[in-house]
Write a protein that holds these residues in place. Structure first.
Motif, PDB file in Angstrom:
ATOM      1  N   GLU A 117       0.801  -1.219   0.000  1.00 65.74           N
ATOM      2  CA  GLU A 117       0.000   0.000   0.000  1.00 65.74           C
ATOM      3  C   GLU A 117       0.835   1.271   0.000  1.00 65.74           C
ATOM      4  OE1 GLU A 117      -2.404  -0.448   3.446  1.00 65.74           O
ATOM      5  OE2 GLU A 117      -3.663  -2.038   2.579  1.00 65.74           O
ATOM      6  N   ALA A 118       2.127   1.161   0.288  1.00 64.03           N
ATOM      7  CA  ALA A 118       2.979   2.352   0.399  1.00 64.03           C
ATOM      8  C   ALA A 118       3.073   3.083  -0.947  1.00 64.03           C
ATOM      9  CB  ALA A 118       4.378   1.958   0.878  1.00 64.03           C
ATOM     10  N   ARG A 119       2.997   4.393  -0.887  1.00 67.84           N
ATOM     11  CA  ARG A 119       3.123   5.227  -2.080  1.00 67.84           C
ATOM     12  C   ARG A 119       4.135   6.339  -1.786  1.00 67.84           C
ATOM     13  NH1 ARG A 119       0.915   1.469  -3.450  1.00 67.84           N
ATOM     14  NH2 ARG A 119      -0.964   1.178  -4.733  1.00 67.84           N
ATOM     15  N   ASP A 120       5.024   6.541  -2.734  1.00 68.60           N
ATOM     16  CA  ASP A 120       6.019   7.597  -2.585  1.00 68.60           C
ATOM     17  C   ASP A 120       5.313   8.954  -2.648  1.00 68.60           C
ATOM     18  OD1 ASP A 120       8.128   9.348  -2.654  1.00 68.60           O
ATOM     19  OD2 ASP A 120       9.103   8.478  -4.402  1.00 68.60           O
ATOM     20  N   PRO A 121       5.404   9.776  -1.599  1.00 70.35           N
ATOM     21  CA  PRO A 121       4.701  11.064  -1.616  1.00 70.35           C
ATOM     22  C   PRO A 121       5.216  12.027  -2.679  1.00 70.35           C
ATOM     23  CG  PRO A 121       6.147  10.891   0.297  1.00 70.35           C
ATOM     24  CD  PRO A 121       6.098   9.550  -0.328  1.00 70.35           C
ATOM     25  N   LEU A 122       6.444  11.792  -3.189  1.00 70.57           N
ATOM     26  CA  LEU A 122       6.993  12.696  -4.209  1.00 70.57           C
ATOM     27  C   LEU A 122       6.608  12.279  -5.626  1.00 70.57           C
ATOM     28  CD1 LEU A 122      10.587  13.454  -2.851  1.00 70.57           C
ATOM     29  CD2 LEU A 122       8.447  14.673  -2.436  1.00 70.57           C
ATOM     30  N   THR A 123       6.569  10.980  -5.892  1.00 68.93           N
ATOM     31  CA  THR A 123       6.336  10.516  -7.266  1.00 68.93           C
ATOM     32  C   THR A 123       5.028   9.742  -7.430  1.00 68.93           C
ATOM     33  OG1 THR A 123       7.488   8.409  -6.935  1.00 68.93           O
ATOM     34  CG2 THR A 123       8.835  10.311  -7.550  1.00 68.93           C
ATOM     35  N   GLY A 124       4.441   9.294  -6.326  1.00 62.45           N
ATOM     36  CA  GLY A 124       3.245   8.468  -6.403  1.00 62.45           C
ATOM     37  C   GLY A 124       3.518   7.021  -6.758  1.00 62.45           C
ATOM     38  N   SER A 125       4.780   6.649  -6.922  1.00 58.25           N
ATOM     39  CA  SER A 125       5.124   5.278  -7.312  1.00 58.25           C
ATOM     40  C   SER A 125       5.023   4.334  -6.123  1.00 58.25           C
ATOM     41  CB  SER A 125       6.543   5.238  -7.895  1.00 58.25           C
ATOM     42  OG  SER A 125       7.498   5.571  -6.900  1.00 58.25           O
ATOM     43  N   SER A 126       4.949   3.038  -6.429  1.00 58.91           N
ATOM     44  CA  SER A 126       4.919   1.993  -5.405  1.00 58.91           C
ATOM     45  C   SER A 126       5.965   0.939  -5.764  1.00 58.91           C
ATOM     46  CB  SER A 126       3.531   1.369  -5.319  1.00 58.91           C
ATOM     47  OG  SER A 126       3.168   0.809  -6.578  1.00 58.91           O
ATOM     48  N   PHE A 127       6.132  -0.050  -4.916  1.00 59.69           N
ATOM     49  CA  PHE A 127       7.095  -1.117  -5.175  1.00 59.69           C
ATOM     50  C   PHE A 127       6.576  -2.047  -6.280  1.00 59.69           C
ATOM     51  CE2 PHE A 127       8.641  -0.588  -0.630  1.00 59.69           C
ATOM     52  CZ  PHE A 127       9.897  -0.128  -0.990  1.00 59.69           C
ATOM     53  N   SER A 128       7.448  -2.388  -7.218  1.00 67.09           N
ATOM     54  CA  SER A 128       7.135  -3.421  -8.196  1.00 67.09           C
ATOM     55  C   SER A 128       7.268  -4.793  -7.532  1.00 67.09           C
ATOM     56  CB  SER A 128       8.098  -3.331  -9.375  1.00 67.09           C
ATOM     57  OG  SER A 128       9.424  -3.677  -8.945  1.00 67.09           O
ATOM     58  N   LEU A 129       6.865  -5.863  -8.242  1.00 64.12           N
ATOM     59  CA  LEU A 129       6.991  -7.210  -7.697  1.00 64.12           C
ATOM     60  C   LEU A 129       8.445  -7.524  -7.372  1.00 64.12           C
ATOM     61  CD1 LEU A 129       6.021 -10.056  -6.982  1.00 64.12           C
ATOM     62  CD2 LEU A 129       6.145 -10.641  -9.428  1.00 64.12           C
ATOM     63  N   GLU A 130       9.345  -7.223  -8.301  1.00 58.82           N
ATOM     64  CA  GLU A 130      10.757  -7.521  -8.059  1.00 58.82           C
ATOM     65  C   GLU A 130      11.282  -6.735  -6.868  1.00 58.82           C
ATOM     66  OE1 GLU A 130      13.817  -9.994  -8.762  1.00 58.82           O
ATOM     67  OE2 GLU A 130      11.943  -9.942  -9.898  1.00 58.82           O
ATOM     68  N   GLU A 131      10.876  -5.485  -6.737  1.00 54.59           N
ATOM     69  CA  GLU A 131      11.302  -4.683  -5.588  1.00 54.59           C
ATOM     70  C   GLU A 131      10.733  -5.241  -4.285  1.00 54.59           C
ATOM     71  OE1 GLU A 131      11.912  -0.149  -7.257  1.00 54.59           O
ATOM     72  OE2 GLU A 131       9.858  -0.876  -6.978  1.00 54.59           O
ATOM     73  N   LEU A 132       9.497  -5.746  -4.337  1.00 51.53           N
ATOM     74  CA  LEU A 132       8.921  -6.350  -3.133  1.00 51.53           C
ATOM     75  C   LEU A 132       9.707  -7.594  -2.715  1.00 51.53           C
ATOM     76  CD1 LEU A 132       5.094  -6.080  -3.839  1.00 51.53           C
ATOM     77  CD2 LEU A 132       6.300  -5.053  -1.903  1.00 51.53           C
ATOM     78  N   VAL A 133      10.086  -8.421  -3.682  1.00 54.65           N
ATOM     79  CA  VAL A 133      10.895  -9.601  -3.361  1.00 54.65           C
ATOM     80  C   VAL A 133      12.204  -9.167  -2.706  1.00 54.65           C
ATOM     81  CG1 VAL A 133      12.149 -11.586  -4.304  1.00 54.65           C
ATOM     82  CG2 VAL A 133       9.868 -11.006  -5.180  1.00 54.65           C
ATOM     83  N   ASP A 134      12.870  -8.151  -3.267  1.00 53.74           N
ATOM     84  CA  ASP A 134      14.123  -7.656  -2.700  1.00 53.74           C
ATOM     85  C   ASP A 134      13.918  -7.159  -1.271  1.00 53.74           C
ATOM     86  OD1 ASP A 134      15.305  -8.213  -5.127  1.00 53.74           O
ATOM     87  OD2 ASP A 134      15.418  -6.116  -5.788  1.00 53.74           O
ATOM     88  N   GLN A 135      12.873  -6.340  -1.059  1.00 59.39           N
ATOM     89  CA  GLN A 135      12.655  -5.758   0.271  1.00 59.39           C
ATOM     90  C   GLN A 135      12.327  -6.829   1.306  1.00 59.39           C
ATOM     91  OE1 GLN A 135      13.476  -2.702   0.657  1.00 59.39           O
ATOM     92  NE2 GLN A 135      13.500  -2.154  -1.510  1.00 59.39           N
ATOM     93  N   VAL A 136      11.475  -7.798   0.937  1.00 57.76           N
ATOM     94  CA  VAL A 136      11.094  -8.834   1.900  1.00 57.76           C
ATOM     95  C   VAL A 136      12.284  -9.745   2.198  1.00 57.76           C
ATOM     96  CG1 VAL A 136       9.589 -10.825   2.313  1.00 57.76           C
ATOM     97  CG2 VAL A 136       8.659  -8.727   1.322  1.00 57.76           C
ATOM     98  N   CYS A 137      13.103 -10.052   1.196  1.00 57.90           N
ATOM     99  CA  CYS A 137      14.329 -10.829   1.451  1.00 57.90           C
ATOM    100  C   CYS A 137      15.221 -10.100   2.448  1.00 57.90           C
ATOM    101  CB  CYS A 137      15.085 -11.074   0.148  1.00 57.90           C
ATOM    102  SG  CYS A 137      14.404 -12.379  -0.895  1.00 57.90           S
ATOM    103  N   PHE A 138      15.356  -8.786   2.260  1.00 59.23           N
ATOM    104  CA  PHE A 138      16.195  -8.018   3.176  1.00 59.23           C
ATOM    105  C   PHE A 138      15.572  -7.957   4.568  1.00 59.23           C
ATOM    106  CE2 PHE A 138      16.989  -3.808   5.151  1.00 59.23           C
ATOM    107  CZ  PHE A 138      18.261  -4.102   5.620  1.00 59.23           C
ATOM    108  N   LEU A 139      14.261  -7.695   4.648  1.00 57.62           N
ATOM    109  CA  LEU A 139      13.617  -7.608   5.954  1.00 57.62           C
ATOM    110  C   LEU A 139      13.714  -8.933   6.693  1.00 57.62           C
ATOM    111  CD1 LEU A 139      10.413  -5.513   5.153  1.00 57.62           C
ATOM    112  CD2 LEU A 139      12.486  -4.752   6.335  1.00 57.62           C
TER     113      LEU A 139
END
Length: 432
Positions: A213-235
């Motif tokens: 649900e997170a949205r960048d307040p500057l660009t309105g973008s969100s995490f892509s699927l690949e970015e979500l995989v990266d973030q969850v692996c790191f977390l």
């Protein structure tokens, strides 16, 4: 850690030439602040830090710099707001309840490998809070072995890179050990996106949903699927490895210092106010000694014992010339035991972190020479999450068990991706 000597815990900065690299150990708080707070772009994370984790966490927030990091931080911070910590508290409670259920049959004075138990509860907490489902049984064993293997291989790869082995070869070597973890996490995220994940009804409260649900307040973008995989692996890596390391050493210290254990138990009893149920979210806020005890554990045994930075320009650090490309090491292990920063630096004294008992100098060092979560804009966003988890686990342990030492056992610590003991961490538990 094997390169350190007694002198390193006394000097403000030290430099050596090592296999063609200019290596510096930076201990002075003002110089550390320059690297990690004031001139972050001039001293970014060293490529060694980035490529050794890239096969596992891709381009997650830990692995990137500049504008890419700034965007990711704005998104990740939304998942770690204080309100979000309260939302995931029930998942933490459930994982802690399962920990107690596993320990209770063992609490008859026998030896317990508490590092393995803390690894399991920390991983269970992070899986429940991210994915809204428990981690146990054969699945847990496979994931732990994969992460443990990657830690060992990553440490070896850094040393081999210092010896000039090709980075591309080492990356392929590490990728073979990261692949199964990434596939497991990708499948969990895809199941959530398709609506077929276990625990889907409860998922509105978890961290994955917050990241979705997170949205960048500057660009309105969100995490892509690949970015979500990266973030969850790191977390998952950061959330379970660092917490497991710190919790194991906190329980070990409680076994060695019965006075501290008794004081924490009294504080927990007072916070419960005569109730027999589990500690609630608000009750944890009534454990200042517990928080101080955990901070003192982090001071003596920081899970991430070394941060590496790279000098982008030739400069001077204190009285030493620092050539461009130098590898700058900031070591919480050294700084938090440094003789010039802390009185009696190798002793366990939680009172250093109690506002009404710490000296003026100790309060200053807690601000300037205490960095288990890093400093500045790249400070770990999960610090409050880690404290909440640690207080809950430690409080539930001391209210139920007397934690006793295992005679003759002393952890043999090594710094891999996190601080770990090669011979385990053992204590004895006796039911109260």
């Amino acid at each position: 850690m094997g390169l350190l000597n007694a002198w390193d815990f006394q000097i403000p900065i030290g430099g050596i030439r090592f296999f063609g690299f200019n290596l510096f150990l930076v201990n002075q708080p003002a110089a550390v602040r320059r690297l990690m707070v004031e001139q972050v772009e001039q001293f970014p994370k060293h490529p060694f830090t980035l490529w050794v984790l890239q096969p596992l966490i891709g381009r997650a927030i830990f692995s990137v710099n500049g504008t890419e990091w700034e965007r990711q931080r704005r998104l990740v911070d939304q998942a770690f707001q204080v309100a979000q910590l309260q939302r995931v508290f029930p998942q933490m409670e459930a994982a802690t309840h399962d920990l107690i259920a596993r320990l209770d049959p063992l609490a008859d004075g026998r030896t317990v490998g508490i590092d393995a138990e803390m690894t399991l509860v920390a991983a269970d907490v992070i899986v429940r809070t991210i994915l809204s489902r428990p981690l146990a049984g054969p699945e847990a064993a496979v994931i732990f072995e994969d992460f443990s293997r990657y830690q060992r291989r990553a440490g070896q790869a850094v040393m081999l890179r210092l010896l000039r082995l090709p980075q591309s070869l080492l990356n392929r070597y590490l990728a073979t050990h990261a692949r199964r973890i990434r596939v497991w996490i990708r499948q969990a995220i895809e199941a959530r996106l398709s609506g077929s994940a276990p625990g889907q009804a409860a998922s509105s409260q978890d961290l994955l949903q917050a990241l979705l649900e997170a949205r960048d307040p500057l660009t309105g973008s969100s995490f892509s699927l690949e970015e979500l995989v990266d973030q969850v692996c790191f977390l998952f890596l950061a959330g379970h490895e660092t917490s497991a390391s710190a919790l194991a050493m906190a329980v070990y210290l409680l076994s060695q210092v019965p006075e501290a254990q008794g004081r924490l138990r009294q504080e927990v009893t007072a916070a419960l106010a005569g109730q027999n149920g589990p500690l609630g979210f608000e009750a944890l806020r009534q454990l200042p000694y517990g928080a101080a005890l955990f901070n003192e554990t982090l001071r003596l045994y920081p899970p991430v014992s070394f941060f590496m930075r790279e000098a982008q320009l030739t400069t001077n650090l204190l009285d030493q010339r620092c050539p461009v490309g130098s590898l700058l090491t900031i070591s919480p292990w050294v700084i938090q035991r440094h003789e010039q920063h802390w009185s009696d630096p190798n002793s366990f004294r939680p009172e250093r972190f109690l506002a009404d008992q710490a000296s003026t100098e100790e309060r200053r060092m807690a601000r300037e020479a205490f960095l288990p979560f890093g400093l500045g804009p790249r400070k770990c966003p999960g610090a409050a999450f880690a404290l909440q988890e640690a207080l809950l686990v430690l409080a539930e342990l001391v209210r139920r068990y007397e934690i006793l030492p295992d005679p003759g056992h002393s952890p043999e610590l090594v710094a891999r991706l996190t601080l770990r003991s090669v011979n385990g961490v053992r204590v004895k538990l006796r039911r109260l």
